[in-house]
Motif scaffolding. Structure first.
Motif, PDB file in Angstrom:
ATOM      1  N   GLY A  92       0.849  -1.181   0.000  1.00 56.42           N
ATOM      2  CA  GLY A  92       0.000   0.000   0.000  1.00 56.42           C
ATOM      3  C   GLY A  92       0.879   1.223   0.000  1.00 56.42           C
ATOM      4  O   GLY A  92       2.060   1.163  -0.377  1.00 56.42           O
ATOM      5  N   ILE A  93       0.335   2.344   0.440  1.00 58.00           N
ATOM      6  CA  ILE A  93       1.121   3.575   0.500  1.00 58.00           C
ATOM      7  C   ILE A  93       2.302   3.389   1.450  1.00 58.00           C
ATOM      8  O   ILE A  93       2.122   3.046   2.620  1.00 58.00           O
ATOM      9  CB  ILE A  93       0.241   4.752   0.973  1.00 58.00           C
ATOM     10  CG1 ILE A  93      -0.940   4.963   0.036  1.00 58.00           C
ATOM     11  CG2 ILE A  93       1.067   6.029   1.082  1.00 58.00           C
ATOM     12  CD1 ILE A  93      -1.980   5.920   0.565  1.00 58.00           C
ATOM     13  N   GLU A  94       3.513   3.574   0.927  1.00 59.76           N
ATOM     14  CA  GLU A  94       4.746   3.430   1.716  1.00 59.76           C
ATOM     15  C   GLU A  94       4.901   2.050   2.365  1.00 59.76           C
ATOM     16  O   GLU A  94       5.582   1.890   3.378  1.00 59.76           O
ATOM     17  CB  GLU A  94       4.823   4.517   2.802  1.00 59.76           C
ATOM     18  CG  GLU A  94       4.899   5.925   2.269  1.00 59.76           C
ATOM     19  CD  GLU A  94       6.166   6.211   1.470  1.00 59.76           C
ATOM     20  OE1 GLU A  94       7.222   5.635   1.806  1.00 59.76           O
ATOM     21  OE2 GLU A  94       6.109   7.002   0.515  1.00 59.76           O
ATOM     22  N   MET A  95       4.267   1.054   1.784  1.00 61.58           N
ATOM     23  CA  MET A  95       4.345  -0.306   2.320  1.00 61.58           C
ATOM     24  C   MET A  95       4.513  -1.284   1.165  1.00 61.58           C
ATOM     25  O   MET A  95       3.730  -1.188   0.195  1.00 61.58           O
ATOM     26  CB  MET A  95       3.070  -0.623   3.115  1.00 61.58           C
ATOM     27  CG  MET A  95       3.122  -1.905   3.925  1.00 61.58           C
ATOM     28  SD  MET A  95       4.430  -1.934   5.175  1.00 61.58           S
ATOM     29  CE  MET A  95       4.002  -0.526   6.227  1.00 61.58           C
ATOM     30  N   PRO A  96       5.496  -2.188   1.163  1.00 64.72           N
ATOM     31  CA  PRO A  96       6.318  -2.541   2.318  1.00 64.72           C
ATOM     32  C   PRO A  96       7.253  -1.416   2.745  1.00 64.72           C
ATOM     33  O   PRO A  96       7.605  -0.547   1.942  1.00 64.72           O
ATOM     34  CB  PRO A  96       7.121  -3.752   1.823  1.00 64.72           C
ATOM     35  CG  PRO A  96       7.225  -3.560   0.356  1.00 64.72           C
ATOM     36  CD  PRO A  96       5.905  -2.957  -0.039  1.00 64.72           C
ATOM     37  N   ALA A  97       7.629  -1.457   4.022  1.00 65.76           N
ATOM     38  CA  ALA A  97       8.629  -0.525   4.522  1.00 65.76           C
ATOM     39  C   ALA A  97       9.988  -0.996   4.011  1.00 65.76           C
ATOM     40  O   ALA A  97      10.372  -2.152   4.216  1.00 65.76           O
ATOM     41  CB  ALA A  97       8.610  -0.512   6.043  1.00 65.76           C
ATOM     42  N   ILE A  98      10.689  -0.112   3.299  1.00 67.55           N
ATOM     43  CA  ILE A  98      11.991  -0.452   2.719  1.00 67.55           C
ATOM     44  C   ILE A  98      13.024   0.512   3.288  1.00 67.55           C
ATOM     45  O   ILE A  98      12.927   1.730   3.110  1.00 67.55           O
ATOM     46  CB  ILE A  98      11.964  -0.368   1.183  1.00 67.55           C
ATOM     47  CG1 ILE A  98      10.906  -1.327   0.617  1.00 67.55           C
ATOM     48  CG2 ILE A  98      13.339  -0.685   0.602  1.00 67.55           C
ATOM     49  CD1 ILE A  98      10.687  -1.182  -0.880  1.00 67.55           C
ATOM     50  N   HIS A  99      14.025  -0.037   3.976  1.00 73.24           N
ATOM     51  CA  HIS A  99      15.075   0.768   4.590  1.00 73.24           C
ATOM     52  C   HIS A  99      16.397   0.484   3.876  1.00 73.24           C
ATOM     53  O   HIS A  99      16.837  -0.673   3.835  1.00 73.24           O
ATOM     54  CB  HIS A  99      15.194   0.455   6.076  1.00 73.24           C
ATOM     55  CG  HIS A  99      13.910   0.607   6.831  1.00 73.24           C
ATOM     56  ND1 HIS A  99      13.255   1.817   6.962  1.00 73.24           N
ATOM     57  CD2 HIS A  99      13.141  -0.300   7.488  1.00 73.24           C
ATOM     58  CE1 HIS A  99      12.157   1.660   7.664  1.00 73.24           C
ATOM     59  NE2 HIS A  99      12.051   0.378   7.993  1.00 73.24           N
ATOM     60  N   LEU A 100      17.017   1.524   3.333  1.00 72.16           N
ATOM     61  CA  LEU A 100      18.260   1.374   2.586  1.00 72.16           C
ATOM     62  C   LEU A 100      19.439   1.852   3.427  1.00 72.16           C
ATOM     63  O   LEU A 100      19.384   2.895   4.073  1.00 72.16           O
ATOM     64  CB  LEU A 100      18.207   2.186   1.291  1.00 72.16           C
ATOM     65  CG  LEU A 100      17.097   1.836   0.293  1.00 72.16           C
ATOM     66  CD1 LEU A 100      17.151   2.772  -0.904  1.00 72.16           C
ATOM     67  CD2 LEU A 100      17.210   0.391  -0.160  1.00 72.16           C
ATOM     68  N   ASP A 101      20.511   1.070   3.409  1.00 68.88           N
ATOM     69  CA  ASP A 101      21.746   1.448   4.096  1.00 68.88           C
ATOM     70  C   ASP A 101      22.921   0.929   3.262  1.00 68.88           C
ATOM     71  O   ASP A 101      22.721   0.264   2.239  1.00 68.88           O
ATOM     72  CB  ASP A 101      21.774   0.864   5.512  1.00 68.88           C
ATOM     73  CG  ASP A 101      22.702   1.632   6.440  1.00 68.88           C
ATOM     74  OD1 ASP A 101      23.463   2.500   5.959  1.00 68.88           O
ATOM     75  OD2 ASP A 101      22.684   1.346   7.658  1.00 68.88           O
TER      76      ASP A 101
END
Length: 291
Positions: free
Chosen positions: A123-132
């Protein structure tokens, strides 16, 4: 290293399914260790039921829990990895959608206002994806964590002030564990973030809650706080599933960040006993799955 985005998409699909069905070894060992020292008879029964559930899920190739959670993908990119960032995020999202459509899985993701469920776990901004980023130049790592609502609903933030000191931080963590009671399906991993900004502090607590058991905070004082709080929490008597006993938490795990001289935020985020996660590591030698 050039990243094959189709391979990433397929891996992200598989990671979601693997995470929901196979509990990491450190969590299974954690349950066994708690069971070995539990003194309450009812708590022993609850812990054995958890062990049986894990065994049946593995035997029948089935889900560990009906809550498929909010899908979180943590991505670490090596300095010599060549990938289009937007295309990478699109591949991750497509893999998440495919897992839900093709397996199929129950979609737990809805619009926050209309509550509409598209049955894609997205959905909106989901899945939560964190980049590092990471020092290993020729490596791309994608970790998938399905975070269930029972644990995620028990998230807390306090904008403490320095005058409250570490006594105030410890008291807040204890209060949060007591308030959560059995709603987090204990034994839990209690993640604690200390310092940073308000949003950074909450993110640190999530990072701490989803770390493998047996790992320690890289900061010496943070590691000492972990030891002290882990002992304190398991004297609260909350016990497995909140029904009483010694095994309230596998551990309290802490992450810290530098903060402002006039504040000391502290956040708590919990992970339930079914602390699910899966990992895919891409290197020039190929793709390897793990935890």
């Amino acid at each position: 290293m050039q990243v094959d985005l189709k391979e990433v998409e397929e891996a992200c699909k598989q990671l979601y399914i693997r995470a929901l069905k196979m509990l990491p070894d450190d969590i299974k060992q954690g349950i066994a260790q708690l069971k070995a020292i539990e003194t309450d008879a009812r708590a022993q029964v609850v812990l054995q039921t958890m062990v049986t559930n894990i065994q049946i899920a593995e035997r029948d190739d089935n889900l560990l829990c009906q809550d498929t959670g909010l899908p979180i993908y943590n991505v670490k990119i090596g300095s010599n990895v060549q990938v289009d960032g937007m295309a990478l995020k699109a591949a991750i999202r497509q893999g998440c959608e495919r897992a839900t459509r093709e397996y199929p899985l129950r979609s737990s993701v809805v619009h926050p206002i209309t509550r509409k469920n598209n049955h894609t776990s997205c959905g909106i901004e989901m899945p939560a994806i964190h980049l590092d980023f990471m020092a290993d130049a020729e490596t791309l790592v994608i970790e998938m964590i399905p975070k269930g609502s029972g644990s995620e609903n028990n998230s807390f933030l306090k904008m403490a002030i320095p005058a409250e000191g570490m006594k105030g931080v410890k008291a807040f963590v204890i209060e949060c564990v007591v308030a959560a009671g059995g709603k987090t399906c204990p034994p839990t991993i209690v993640g604690v973030g200390v310092g940073g900004t308000s949003d950074q502090c909450v993110a640190l607590a999530k990072k701490a809650a989803t770390r493998p058991l047996g790992t320690a905070c890289s900061d010496t004082d943070g590691a000492l706080l972990e030891t002290e709080l882990s002992a304190a929490v398991n004297h609260l008597g909350v016990g497995p599933q909140g029904l009483g006993g010694d095994a309230t938490a596998f551990a309290v795990q802490v992450e810290v960040a530098a903060t402002h001289i006039t504040m000391n935020p502290v956040a708590v985020n919990m992970q339930c006993h079914s602390a699910r996660r899966a990992r895919a590591t891409f290197t020039p030698a190929g793709l390897v799955y793990g935890y």
